[in-house]
Write a protein that holds these residues in place. Structure first.
Motif, PDB file in Angstrom:
ATOM      1  N   GLY A  95       1.871 -10.043  11.436  1.00  0.00           N
ATOM      2  CA  GLY A  95       1.625  -8.753  12.068  1.00  0.00           C
ATOM      3  C   GLY A  95       2.639  -7.708  11.637  1.00  0.00           C
ATOM      4  O   GLY A  95       2.296  -6.543  11.413  1.00  0.00           O
ATOM      5  N   ALA A  96       3.903  -8.139  11.502  1.00  0.00           N
ATOM      6  CA  ALA A  96       4.957  -7.204  11.082  1.00  0.00           C
ATOM      7  C   ALA A  96       4.706  -6.729   9.651  1.00  0.00           C
ATOM      8  O   ALA A  96       4.909  -5.546   9.332  1.00  0.00           O
ATOM      9  CB  ALA A  96       6.318  -7.874  11.197  1.00  0.00           C
ATOM     10  N   PHE A  97       4.266  -7.635   8.772  1.00  0.00           N
ATOM     11  CA  PHE A  97       3.951  -7.236   7.397  1.00  0.00           C
ATOM     12  C   PHE A  97       2.786  -6.257   7.375  1.00  0.00           C
ATOM     13  O   PHE A  97       2.821  -5.252   6.654  1.00  0.00           O
ATOM     14  CB  PHE A  97       3.621  -8.462   6.540  1.00  0.00           C
ATOM     15  CG  PHE A  97       3.155  -8.100   5.144  1.00  0.00           C
ATOM     16  CD1 PHE A  97       4.073  -7.804   4.153  1.00  0.00           C
ATOM     17  CD2 PHE A  97       1.798  -8.033   4.835  1.00  0.00           C
ATOM     18  CE1 PHE A  97       3.652  -7.448   2.874  1.00  0.00           C
ATOM     19  CE2 PHE A  97       1.367  -7.685   3.570  1.00  0.00           C
ATOM     20  CZ  PHE A  97       2.299  -7.391   2.582  1.00  0.00           C
ATOM     21  N   ASN A  98       1.747  -6.544   8.162  1.00  0.00           N
ATOM     22  CA  ASN A  98       0.591  -5.649   8.209  1.00  0.00           C
ATOM     23  C   ASN A  98       0.996  -4.231   8.596  1.00  0.00           C
ATOM     24  O   ASN A  98       0.467  -3.243   8.059  1.00  0.00           O
ATOM     25  CB  ASN A  98      -0.447  -6.179   9.206  1.00  0.00           C
ATOM     26  CG  ASN A  98      -1.134  -7.445   8.733  1.00  0.00           C
ATOM     27  OD1 ASN A  98      -1.153  -7.755   7.549  1.00  0.00           O
ATOM     28  ND2 ASN A  98      -1.687  -8.188   9.668  1.00  0.00           N
ATOM     29  N   GLU A  99       1.933  -4.126   9.536  1.00  0.00           N
ATOM     30  CA  GLU A  99       2.329  -2.810  10.026  1.00  0.00           C
ATOM     31  C   GLU A  99       3.044  -1.979   8.959  1.00  0.00           C
ATOM     32  O   GLU A  99       3.071  -0.747   9.037  1.00  0.00           O
ATOM     33  CB  GLU A  99       3.218  -2.952  11.251  1.00  0.00           C
ATOM     34  CG  GLU A  99       2.480  -3.395  12.505  1.00  0.00           C
ATOM     35  CD  GLU A  99       1.382  -2.427  12.924  1.00  0.00           C
ATOM     36  OE1 GLU A  99       1.664  -1.225  13.071  1.00  0.00           O
ATOM     37  OE2 GLU A  99       0.233  -2.888  13.110  1.00  0.00           O
ATOM     38  N   ARG A 100       3.634  -2.626   7.956  1.00  0.00           N
ATOM     39  CA  ARG A 100       4.297  -1.868   6.889  1.00  0.00           C
ATOM     40  C   ARG A 100       3.264  -1.040   6.121  1.00  0.00           C
ATOM     41  O   ARG A 100       3.559   0.087   5.699  1.00  0.00           O
ATOM     42  CB  ARG A 100       5.053  -2.808   5.955  1.00  0.00           C
ATOM     43  CG  ARG A 100       6.242  -3.489   6.614  1.00  0.00           C
ATOM     44  CD  ARG A 100       6.915  -4.488   5.701  1.00  0.00           C
ATOM     45  NE  ARG A 100       7.529  -3.830   4.540  1.00  0.00           N
ATOM     46  CZ  ARG A 100       8.093  -4.493   3.526  1.00  0.00           C
ATOM     47  NH1 ARG A 100       8.113  -5.831   3.536  1.00  0.00           N
ATOM     48  NH2 ARG A 100       8.621  -3.831   2.518  1.00  0.00           N
ATOM     49  N   TRP A 101       2.054  -1.565   5.949  1.00  0.00           N
ATOM     50  CA  TRP A 101       0.998  -0.801   5.289  1.00  0.00           C
ATOM     51  C   TRP A 101       0.351   0.190   6.249  1.00  0.00           C
ATOM     52  O   TRP A 101       0.093   1.347   5.889  1.00  0.00           O
ATOM     53  CB  TRP A 101      -0.052  -1.760   4.716  1.00  0.00           C
ATOM     54  CG  TRP A 101       0.404  -2.370   3.434  1.00  0.00           C
ATOM     55  CD1 TRP A 101       1.030  -3.579   3.272  1.00  0.00           C
ATOM     56  CD2 TRP A 101       0.320  -1.786   2.143  1.00  0.00           C
ATOM     57  NE1 TRP A 101       1.329  -3.781   1.949  1.00  0.00           N
ATOM     58  CE2 TRP A 101       0.904  -2.704   1.231  1.00  0.00           C
ATOM     59  CE3 TRP A 101      -0.195  -0.587   1.650  1.00  0.00           C
ATOM     60  CZ2 TRP A 101       0.982  -2.437  -0.133  1.00  0.00           C
ATOM     61  CZ3 TRP A 101      -0.113  -0.326   0.291  1.00  0.00           C
ATOM     62  CH2 TRP A 101       0.466  -1.249  -0.585  1.00  0.00           C
ATOM     63  N   VAL A 102       0.111  -0.248   7.476  1.00  0.00           N
ATOM     64  CA  VAL A 102      -0.518   0.632   8.457  1.00  0.00           C
ATOM     65  C   VAL A 102       0.359   1.851   8.721  1.00  0.00           C
ATOM     66  O   VAL A 102      -0.109   2.999   8.704  1.00  0.00           O
ATOM     67  CB  VAL A 102      -0.785  -0.148   9.766  1.00  0.00           C
ATOM     68  CG1 VAL A 102      -1.236   0.794  10.872  1.00  0.00           C
ATOM     69  CG2 VAL A 102      -1.838  -1.229   9.527  1.00  0.00           C
ATOM     70  N   THR A 103       1.652   1.610   8.939  1.00  0.00           N
ATOM     71  CA  THR A 103       2.589   2.708   9.183  1.00  0.00           C
ATOM     72  C   THR A 103       2.708   3.609   7.954  1.00  0.00           C
ATOM     73  O   THR A 103       2.689   4.844   8.056  1.00  0.00           O
ATOM     74  CB  THR A 103       3.974   2.169   9.558  1.00  0.00           C
ATOM     75  OG1 THR A 103       3.863   1.403  10.762  1.00  0.00           O
ATOM     76  CG2 THR A 103       4.973   3.290   9.777  1.00  0.00           C
ATOM     77  N   GLY A 104       2.811   2.981   6.784  1.00  0.00           N
ATOM     78  CA  GLY A 104       3.021   3.743   5.561  1.00  0.00           C
ATOM     79  C   GLY A 104       1.853   4.624   5.170  1.00  0.00           C
ATOM     80  O   GLY A 104       2.039   5.656   4.507  1.00  0.00           O
ATOM     81  N   LEU A 105       0.639   4.250   5.580  1.00  0.00           N
ATOM     82  CA  LEU A 105      -0.549   5.019   5.183  1.00  0.00           C
ATOM     83  C   LEU A 105      -1.070   5.925   6.291  1.00  0.00           C
ATOM     84  O   LEU A 105      -2.065   6.621   6.090  1.00  0.00           O
ATOM     85  CB  LEU A 105      -1.665   4.064   4.729  1.00  0.00           C
ATOM     86  CG  LEU A 105      -1.374   3.252   3.455  1.00  0.00           C
ATOM     87  CD1 LEU A 105      -2.580   2.401   3.074  1.00  0.00           C
ATOM     88  CD2 LEU A 105      -0.974   4.150   2.294  1.00  0.00           C
ATOM     89  N   ARG A 106      -0.389   5.956   7.430  1.00  0.00           N
ATOM     90  CA  ARG A 106      -0.872   6.807   8.529  1.00  0.00           C
ATOM     91  C   ARG A 106      -0.789   8.289   8.173  1.00  0.00           C
ATOM     92  O   ARG A 106      -1.578   9.092   8.662  1.00  0.00           O
ATOM     93  CB  ARG A 106      -0.067   6.534   9.800  1.00  0.00           C
ATOM     94  CG  ARG A 106      -0.570   5.339  10.569  1.00  0.00           C
ATOM     95  CD  ARG A 106      -0.282   5.406  12.043  1.00  0.00           C
ATOM     96  NE  ARG A 106      -0.896   4.266  12.708  1.00  0.00           N
ATOM     97  CZ  ARG A 106      -0.213   3.300  13.301  1.00  0.00           C
ATOM     98  NH1 ARG A 106       1.101   3.335  13.333  1.00  0.00           N
ATOM     99  NH2 ARG A 106      -0.854   2.305  13.898  1.00  0.00           N
TER     100      ARG A 106
END
Length: 278
Positions: free
Chosen positions: A86-97
């Motif tokens: 989940g923490a890895f997923n958030e690096r992309w989610v946060t970065g592309l927001r």
């Protein structure tokens, strides 16, 4: 006799054809969304449609050796992040927001184009080769089946968020259901607390209609058939079944859509604890 787990061998061509079709379906779905629909909350806590697509970009990018756009320490704490994946997923989610919806769609098209070329160049031996997967050591082909499962599930997260239902049968759904069924023993035995000697049948209606049987003999496991009537039978639409297994909704919100035969208390207990996917 060895108890070693046998590798999962999957024919490359039909699996990649189904995965490519899934990407095409997602592309067409996303291309027709308004800005308001892109911003819609999905059944996944904390994620909009935009965020779900960012996640899909992230996993395919990881498989192409592309680093996330932000470092781990740049990701804010979120209650829905409960593990390393989940923490890895958030690096992309946060970065592309901060990217526009059009930019995210373009990014999805670019990375799936790259992955399509890479998978098309692979051989059956490449698919049969050992690989680490989201469900432990297995084959690269198994990893790609989990990718199809993930994309298919998220397609319907998006559809549910924007009120645009789609086809939930066919080859893409069948591959995805195989992955889902693989976790049912855990859901029924460990989470649902089915006792030793009990048996459970999921009588699915709808686009993935079939009976799925589970026997608890030492540990709960899916079996081809039962010797007699199940201890409890849960009859429900396959569309609801997949969402319960994925934790997208609760049995309490759909009690009138689940018919339980046999041991009703056990059936309710299992229905209330079906969520097991990451």
């Amino acid at each position: 006799m060895s108890d070693a787990k046998q590798p999962t061998l999957i024919d490359r061509e039909p699996l990649t054809a189904a995965l490519f079709e899934e990407w095409d379906v997602l592309d067409r779905l996303l291309a027709g969304l308004t800005d308001e629909q892109w911003a819609s909350p999905t059944p996944l806590p904390g994620w909009t449609v935009h965020d779900v697509v960012a996640h899909l970009i992230g996993i395919e990018s990881m498989l192409s050796d592309v680093e996330p756009p932000v470092a781990a320490d740049e990701v804010p704490d979120s209650p829905h992040v409960r593990n390393a994946i989940g923490a890895f997923n958030e690096r992309w989610v946060t970065g592309l927001r901060s990217h526009s919806h059009a930019e995210v769609l373009s990014g999805f098209r670019d990375i799936t184009r790259t992955r399509r070329a890479a998978l098309s160049a692979m051989t059956q031996d490449d698919f049969d080769a050992p690989s680490m997967t989201p469900v432990g050591p297995d084959t690269y082909g198994r990893f790609m089946r989990t990718r199809l499962f993930d994309c298919w599930f998220h397609e319907h997260d998006i559809r549910d968020a924007v009120g645009l239902p789609g086809e939930e049968g066919g080859p893409r759904a069948e591959y995805s259901l195989v992955e889902l069924i693989g976790g049912l023993g855990f859901a029924v035995g460990k989470k649902g607390g089915a006792p030793q000697g009990s048996t459970v049948t999921f009588a699915l209606t709808g686009p993935l209609a079939r009976d799925i049987h589970i026997a608890v003999d030492g540990r709960a496991a899916v079996v081809p058939a039962l010797d007699g009537p199940a201890t409890t039978t849960l009859r429900l639409d396959s569309r609801l079944f997949t969402r319960l297994c994925g934790g997208r909704t609760s049995a309490a919100d759909h009690s009138g859509e689940i018919t339980i035969l046999g041991d009703e208390a056990l059936g309710r207990q299992i229905a209330n604890n079906l969520a097991f996917t990451i």
